[in-house]
Write a protein that holds these residues in place. Structure first.
Motif, PDB file in Angstrom:
ATOM      1  N   PRO A   9      32.691  37.439  34.429  1.00  9.04           N
ATOM      2  CA  PRO A   9      33.880  38.259  34.248  1.00  9.04           C
ATOM      3  C   PRO A   9      35.130  37.413  34.298  1.00  9.04           C
ATOM      4  O   PRO A   9      35.137  36.305  34.831  1.00  9.04           O
ATOM      5  CB  PRO A   9      33.821  39.239  35.439  1.00  9.04           C
ATOM      6  N   THR A  13      38.952  39.783  37.997  1.00  7.38           N
ATOM      7  CA  THR A  13      38.314  41.079  37.774  1.00  7.38           C
ATOM      8  C   THR A  13      37.581  41.521  39.034  1.00  7.38           C
ATOM      9  O   THR A  13      36.883  40.730  39.678  1.00  7.38           O
ATOM     10  CB  THR A  13      37.301  40.989  36.612  1.00  7.38           C
ATOM     11  N   ASP A  16      31.653  44.411  40.459  1.00 13.12           N
ATOM     12  CA  ASP A  16      30.998  45.656  40.063  1.00 13.12           C
ATOM     13  C   ASP A  16      30.380  46.313  41.295  1.00 13.12           C
ATOM     14  O   ASP A  16      29.476  45.768  41.906  1.00 13.12           O
ATOM     15  CB  ASP A  16      29.935  45.345  39.015  1.00 13.12           C
ATOM     16  N   ARG A  19      27.524  49.589  38.951  1.00 16.51           N
ATOM     17  CA  ARG A  19      27.256  49.344  37.538  1.00 16.51           C
ATOM     18  C   ARG A  19      26.254  50.356  37.014  1.00 16.51           C
ATOM     19  O   ARG A  19      25.221  50.612  37.635  1.00 16.51           O
ATOM     20  CB  ARG A  19      26.724  47.923  37.347  1.00 16.51           C
ATOM     21  N   HIS A  42      31.463  56.209  31.411  1.00 12.45           N
ATOM     22  CA  HIS A  42      30.727  55.170  32.120  1.00 12.45           C
ATOM     23  C   HIS A  42      29.239  55.486  32.204  1.00 12.45           C
ATOM     24  O   HIS A  42      28.412  54.566  32.149  1.00 12.45           O
ATOM     25  CB  HIS A  42      31.272  55.010  33.541  1.00 12.45           C
ATOM     26  N   PRO A 243      32.742  48.335  35.726  1.00 14.19           N
ATOM     27  CA  PRO A 243      31.922  47.518  34.835  1.00 14.19           C
ATOM     28  C   PRO A 243      32.452  46.089  34.761  1.00 14.19           C
ATOM     29  O   PRO A 243      33.613  45.820  35.095  1.00 14.19           O
ATOM     30  CB  PRO A 243      32.071  48.230  33.485  1.00 14.19           C
ATOM     31  N   VAL A 245      34.155  43.200  33.169  1.00 13.90           N
ATOM     32  CA  VAL A 245      35.167  43.114  32.123  1.00 13.90           C
ATOM     33  C   VAL A 245      35.323  41.660  31.701  1.00 13.90           C
ATOM     34  O   VAL A 245      35.603  40.787  32.522  1.00 13.90           O
ATOM     35  CB  VAL A 245      36.518  43.678  32.620  1.00 13.90           C
ATOM     36  N   ARG A 270      40.104  46.979  27.256  1.00 13.60           N
ATOM     37  CA  ARG A 270      39.129  46.246  28.056  1.00 13.60           C
ATOM     38  C   ARG A 270      37.985  45.818  27.148  1.00 13.60           C
ATOM     39  O   ARG A 270      37.402  46.650  26.445  1.00 13.60           O
ATOM     40  CB  ARG A 270      38.563  47.097  29.197  1.00 13.60           C
ATOM     41  N   GLN A 272      34.378  44.684  27.397  1.00 16.94           N
ATOM     42  CA  GLN A 272      33.260  44.648  28.332  1.00 16.94           C
ATOM     43  C   GLN A 272      32.043  44.037  27.647  1.00 16.94           C
ATOM     44  O   GLN A 272      32.105  43.662  26.476  1.00 16.94           O
ATOM     45  CB  GLN A 272      32.965  46.063  28.837  1.00 16.94           C
ATOM     46  N   ASP A 273      30.946  43.935  28.369  1.00 19.94           N
ATOM     47  CA  ASP A 273      29.756  43.316  27.794  1.00 19.94           C
ATOM     48  C   ASP A 273      29.275  44.050  26.545  1.00 19.94           C
ATOM     49  O   ASP A 273      28.882  43.426  25.563  1.00 19.94           O
ATOM     50  CB  ASP A 273      28.627  43.292  28.829  1.00 19.94           C
TER      51      ASP A 273
END
Length: 465
Positions: A9, A13, A16, A19, A42, A243, A245, A270, A272-273
């Protein structure tokens, strides 16, 4: 290139804490939401796991087998649902729905496609329909992965549309879930029923029985307390949703656009993955996929005929424009170039350019993100107010009436039953304060703090309220 999983991340950040379970792609993502509904973004997904179609929401996980013993086909009802009536504005019906059926044609489950289109709140009703609606939601890829054939019909009364149950529990809604949790609905409904019964007896019988007065006062008090509890519950739940980021991109508006403190605080991107999350004033989040067969594919930088940047288009498969980023709002000010570079690097999307003719506005069609900056402080306060239930203003009116009658019943019966009357007066007064205080604080804080020009913009922008 799609960003790989497991990347570290961005520095700073938060770790998590809660998650969400990993989700196989392709997976359907809910429509953009704010308030309690952000948690659905989410947690809620519809995906294929092994040989099962799996629905995961904030409260449950439901599995439906795919194959001869379960779902064997899907029927796409490409027709608008009827609008629903309520006290106040009507509630638009569905844009179209998808039925899952077994080998006998019995209904296994159904979903409203609008509920699984992330950008649907920003689009006119049925703006996206037909095969494009299936592709944007990810349904096309999901059905292909599950080897489920789909039949398209244009009417809700078509013979292909199932109306029969497949035994107990055979029919169910495969939606992301309600924005408001069940405990809130149940509490409000039970308290409302008790208050109405007690109030009816008091009015029709002319009785001033202290136990009835207390029952009505307590039931009326439950509404404001439940709404306050919902605010606290929402904030605590969202704090737990952290999550990983990869990058944050904050807006860098050009001077003179009227950017406010609220806009700079609430708006952002954002990376994210597995998702690109667009957040707008009011806290609304829209999650677009960065992985899977229906993931975003490219960023297109749009220039006018003179070469001036107009904005960026976020595109998906088939060159679908899923969202836009107006350049002056997102990258026109100090630090905008760094934000644009961070977005390109973190997403790994293909970047290209195109030029407009200059004869038509851009974007020329309704699309997510076309107007991220509220037109006025009043609009910003309205958009950022804590969301109301399906009952709308009538729910607030009922609570106000309940507090008023608690006060009036207490005053009227004070001589005969002073203890019960005092409790009713206190509950009515505190309930009215609990109901009014959040709204008053929201309006005052917005008008005098959040909806003021941002400090960097203050010398050149007149306040808009």
């Amino acid at each position: 290139m799609t960003p790989g999983r497991g990347a570290a991340p961005e520095p700073g950040t938060a770790p998590d804490r809660r998650r969400a379970p990993s989700t196989p792609e392709p997976a359907l993502r809910p429509h953009g939401s704010r308030g309690p509904g952000v948690e659905l973004c989410h947690t809620s997904r519809l995906f294929l796991d092994g040989g099962d179609l799996v629905l995961r929401t904030r409260t449950r996980t439901v599995r439906h087998p795919v194959g001869p013993d379960g779902i064997t086909r899907a029927v796409f009802v490409d027709a608008a649902g009827e609008d629903m009536e309520r006290v106040g504005p009507t509630i638009p019906g569905s844009w179209g729905r998808l039925q899952f059926q077994d080998s006998r044609g019995a209904l296994v489950g159904t979903l409203d496609l609008e509920d699984w289109l992330p950008e649907s709140p920003a689009l006119p009703k049925r703006w996206v329909h037909g095969e494009e609606l299936l592709r944007r939601t990810g349904v096309t890829d999901l059905l292909k992965a599950a080897a489920i054939p789909v039949h398209r019909v244009r009417r809700g009364d078509d013979p292909e549309v199932a109306r029969r149950r497949r035994g107990r529990g055979g029919r169910g809604q495969l939606g992301p879930g309600s924005d408001f949790p069940f405990w809130y609905w149940g509490t409000r409904a039970a308290a409302g029923a008790v208050w109405f019964a007690a109030f009816t007896v008091l009015v029709l019988s002319g009785s001033e029985a202290p136990w009835l007065v207390l029952t009505a006062a307590v039931a009326a008090f439950v509404g404001p307390v439940a709404r306050l509890a919902l605010r606290v519950w929402t904030r605590l739940r969202l704090r737990r949703c952290r999550p990983v980021v990869r990058a944050h991109v904050e807006p860098a508006p050009a001077a003179g656009l009227g950017a406010t403190v609220r806009f700079l605080r609430d708006t952002g991107i954002r990376v994210q993955d597995n998702d690109l999350v667009l957040r707008y004033t009011g806290g609304q989040e829209c999650w677009l996929p960065l992985s899977g067969p229906h993931a975003l594919t490219s960023l297109v930088l749009v220039r006018d005929r003179k070469g001036t940047c107009r904005g960026a288009e976020i595109r998906g498969p088939g060159e679908q424009v899923r969202a836009v980023l107006p350049w002056d709002v997102w990258f026109g000010g100090t630090g905008g170039d760094q934000g644009w570079a961070r977005l390109r690097t973190a997403t790994g999307l293909t970047v290209s350019e195109r030029r407009t003719s200059g004869t038509v506005p851009w974007p020329k069609e309704p699309v997510l993100g076309a107007r991220p900056l509220p037109e006025s402080g009043r609009q910003a306060r309205r958009a950022s107010r804590f969301p109301s239930t399906i009952a709308g203003l009538s729910s607030t009116a009922v609570m106000a009436v309940g507090s008023f009658f608690s006060l009036s019943l207490g005053v009227r019966g004070h001589d005969a039953h002073p203890a019960a009357a005092t409790v009713a007066i206190v509950l009515g007064a505190v309930g009215a304060v609990l109901q009014a205080a959040p709204y008053v604080v929201h309006q005052l804080r917005g008008r005098f703090v959040l909806d003021r020009p941002a400090p960097a913009d203050r010398p050149t922008v007149e306040e808009r309220v």
